[in-house]
Design a protein around this motif. Structure first.
Motif, PDB file in Angstrom:
ATOM      1  N   ASN A  13      32.224  47.239  25.889  1.00  0.00           N
ATOM      2  CA  ASN A  13      31.950  46.906  24.492  1.00  0.00           C
ATOM      3  C   ASN A  13      30.783  47.728  23.959  1.00  0.00           C
ATOM      4  N   ASN A  14      29.720  47.839  24.746  1.00  0.00           N
ATOM      5  CA  ASN A  14      28.543  48.593  24.311  1.00  0.00           C
ATOM      6  C   ASN A  14      28.863  50.064  24.085  1.00  0.00           C
ATOM      7  N   VAL A  15      29.640  50.649  24.976  1.00  0.00           N
ATOM      8  CA  VAL A  15      30.002  52.066  24.846  1.00  0.00           C
ATOM      9  C   VAL A  15      30.845  52.290  23.589  1.00  0.00           C
ATOM     10  N   ILE A  16      31.802  51.408  23.369  1.00  0.00           N
ATOM     11  CA  ILE A  16      32.662  51.530  22.188  1.00  0.00           C
ATOM     12  C   ILE A  16      31.834  51.338  20.919  1.00  0.00           C
ATOM     13  N   ALA A  17      30.935  50.358  20.907  1.00  0.00           N
ATOM     14  CA  ALA A  17      30.090  50.102  19.733  1.00  0.00           C
ATOM     15  C   ALA A  17      29.162  51.286  19.460  1.00  0.00           C
ATOM     16  N   ARG A  18      28.591  51.860  20.511  1.00  0.00           N
ATOM     17  CA  ARG A  18      27.712  53.025  20.325  1.00  0.00           C
ATOM     18  C   ARG A  18      28.482  54.213  19.770  1.00  0.00           C
ATOM     19  N   ASP A  19      29.702  54.401  20.253  1.00  0.00           N
ATOM     20  CA  ASP A  19      30.526  55.497  19.743  1.00  0.00           C
ATOM     21  C   ASP A  19      30.845  55.288  18.263  1.00  0.00           C
ATOM     22  N   ALA A  20      31.171  54.044  17.889  1.00  0.00           N
ATOM     23  CA  ALA A  20      31.454  53.732  16.483  1.00  0.00           C
ATOM     24  C   ALA A  20      30.214  53.956  15.625  1.00  0.00           C
ATOM     25  N   GLY A  31      28.237  50.911  12.100  1.00  0.00           N
ATOM     26  CA  GLY A  31      29.482  50.561  12.774  1.00  0.00           C
ATOM     27  C   GLY A  31      30.177  49.373  12.126  1.00  0.00           C
ATOM     28  N   MET A  32      29.410  48.365  11.719  1.00  0.00           N
ATOM     29  CA  MET A  32      30.007  47.200  11.064  1.00  0.00           C
ATOM     30  C   MET A  32      30.586  47.585   9.707  1.00  0.00           C
ATOM     31  N   GLN A  33      29.899  48.434   8.975  1.00  0.00           N
ATOM     32  CA  GLN A  33      30.398  48.845   7.664  1.00  0.00           C
ATOM     33  C   GLN A  33      31.723  49.596   7.770  1.00  0.00           C
ATOM     34  N   ILE A  34      31.854  50.491   8.750  1.00  0.00           N
ATOM     35  CA  ILE A  34      33.135  51.202   8.875  1.00  0.00           C
ATOM     36  C   ILE A  34      34.244  50.249   9.315  1.00  0.00           C
ATOM     37  N   SER A  35      33.882  49.266  10.126  1.00  0.00           N
ATOM     38  CA  SER A  35      34.876  48.283  10.553  1.00  0.00           C
ATOM     39  C   SER A  35      35.366  47.457   9.364  1.00  0.00           C
ATOM     40  N   ILE A  93      36.805  43.973  -2.778  1.00  0.00           N
ATOM     41  CA  ILE A  93      37.567  45.155  -3.161  1.00  0.00           C
ATOM     42  C   ILE A  93      36.719  46.388  -2.884  1.00  0.00           C
ATOM     43  N   LEU A  94      37.322  47.370  -2.244  1.00  0.00           N
ATOM     44  CA  LEU A  94      36.615  48.618  -1.958  1.00  0.00           C
ATOM     45  C   LEU A  94      36.404  49.415  -3.240  1.00  0.00           C
ATOM     46  N   THR A  95      35.283  50.103  -3.289  1.00  0.00           N
ATOM     47  CA  THR A  95      35.001  50.994  -4.405  1.00  0.00           C
ATOM     48  C   THR A  95      35.670  52.346  -4.134  1.00  0.00           C
ATOM     49  N   PRO A  96      35.765  53.191  -5.150  1.00  0.00           N
ATOM     50  CA  PRO A  96      36.307  54.540  -4.914  1.00  0.00           C
ATOM     51  C   PRO A  96      35.551  55.298  -3.823  1.00  0.00           C
ATOM     52  N   LYS A  97      34.247  55.091  -3.748  1.00  0.00           N
ATOM     53  CA  LYS A  97      33.439  55.738  -2.696  1.00  0.00           C
ATOM     54  C   LYS A  97      33.944  55.346  -1.309  1.00  0.00           C
ATOM     55  N   ALA A  98      34.160  54.049  -1.088  1.00  0.00           N
ATOM     56  CA  ALA A  98      34.640  53.566   0.214  1.00  0.00           C
ATOM     57  C   ALA A  98      36.076  54.017   0.460  1.00  0.00           C
ATOM     58  N   LEU A 101      36.303  57.379   1.972  1.00  0.00           N
ATOM     59  CA  LEU A 101      35.919  57.398   3.390  1.00  0.00           C
ATOM     60  C   LEU A 101      36.954  56.724   4.292  1.00  0.00           C
ATOM     61  N   SER A 102      37.797  55.883   3.712  1.00  0.00           N
ATOM     62  CA  SER A 102      38.680  55.037   4.527  1.00  0.00           C
ATOM     63  C   SER A 102      39.668  55.835   5.376  1.00  0.00           C
ATOM     64  N   GLU A 103      40.137  56.975   4.914  1.00  0.00           N
ATOM     65  CA  GLU A 103      41.078  57.767   5.713  1.00  0.00           C
ATOM     66  C   GLU A 103      40.408  58.319   6.972  1.00  0.00           C
ATOM     67  N   GLN A 104      39.186  58.824   6.833  1.00  0.00           N
ATOM     68  CA  GLN A 104      38.439  59.312   7.999  1.00  0.00           C
ATOM     69  C   GLN A 104      38.175  58.167   8.975  1.00  0.00           C
ATOM     70  N   ILE A 105      37.811  57.027   8.436  1.00  0.00           N
ATOM     71  CA  ILE A 105      37.520  55.856   9.261  1.00  0.00           C
ATOM     72  C   ILE A 105      38.778  55.398   9.998  1.00  0.00           C
ATOM     73  N   HIS A 106      39.891  55.357   9.275  1.00  0.00           N
ATOM     74  CA  HIS A 106      41.153  54.952   9.905  1.00  0.00           C
ATOM     75  C   HIS A 106      41.525  55.908  11.039  1.00  0.00           C
ATOM     76  N   THR A 107      41.359  57.199  10.809  1.00  0.00           N
ATOM     77  CA  THR A 107      41.663  58.198  11.840  1.00  0.00           C
ATOM     78  C   THR A 107      40.770  57.989  13.057  1.00  0.00           C
ATOM     79  N   TYR A 108      39.490  57.739  12.824  1.00  0.00           N
ATOM     80  CA  TYR A 108      38.567  57.493  13.935  1.00  0.00           C
ATOM     81  C   TYR A 108      39.039  56.301  14.774  1.00  0.00           C
ATOM     82  N   PHE A 109      39.348  55.180  14.102  1.00  0.00           N
ATOM     83  CA  PHE A 109      39.759  53.988  14.840  1.00  0.00           C
ATOM     84  C   PHE A 109      41.106  54.185  15.543  1.00  0.00           C
ATOM     85  N   SER A 110      42.013  54.926  14.950  1.00  0.00           N
ATOM     86  CA  SER A 110      43.293  55.213  15.609  1.00  0.00           C
ATOM     87  C   SER A 110      43.064  56.020  16.879  1.00  0.00           C
ATOM     88  N   ASN A 111      42.201  57.009  16.800  1.00  0.00           N
ATOM     89  CA  ASN A 111      41.884  57.822  17.980  1.00  0.00           C
ATOM     90  C   ASN A 111      41.200  56.984  19.062  1.00  0.00           C
TER      91      ASN A 111
END
Length: 141
Positions: A13-20, A31-35, A93-98, A101-111
């Protein structure tokens, strides 16, 4: 039986959280914000997302969710919109700014999911998931 199993879960868990967190820093987020951004972006088209959903999804207390969401509002990542039928309920509701970023975040979590699945063995994923859910259920407060 030695007590190393729980320690291994904590270490993983710690390793995954640090990577995020490391990835999130590249976006000037936590990490919590991207989640949270990933969760809202995946489900907002199918359902209304409220703070309670965030608390349940990430198994965090109300105060922690409130703090995280207030900071995200302040940083122009999300807005809370009162529901017409009950103004006490505020839809997230996410703002346009978020959204940008959501596509990059989704790709990160998929990987990340792919790496975890490969690490435990694709044939073992279902059993490991079930075991971890069972552990969470046993220790829920």
């Amino acid at each position: 039986m030695d007590r190393i199993f729980g320690i291994l879960i904590k270490q993983a868990n710690n390793v995954i959280a640090r990577d995020a967190d490391k990835f999130a820093q590249t976006l000037d987020l936590t990490g919590m914000q991207i989640s949270i951004i990933d969760y809202i972006s995946r489900y907002e088209n199918d359902q209304n997302i409220f703070q309670k959903n965030i608390e349940n999804e990430f198994n965090i207390r109300r105060a922690s969710a409130t703090s995280a969401l207030k900071l995200m509002e302040k940083r122009d990542l999300l807005v809370r919109v009162p529901m017409q039928n009950d103004a006490r309920l505020k839809r997230l509701i996410l703002t346009p700014k978020a959204r940008r970023l959501s596509e990059q975040i989704h790709t990160y979590f998929s990987n990340t999911e792919t790496k975890i699945s490969e690490a435990v063995g694709v044939e073992n994923v279902a059993a490991v998931k079930q075991g971890l859910k069972n552990i969470s259920g046993i220790f829920e407060d």
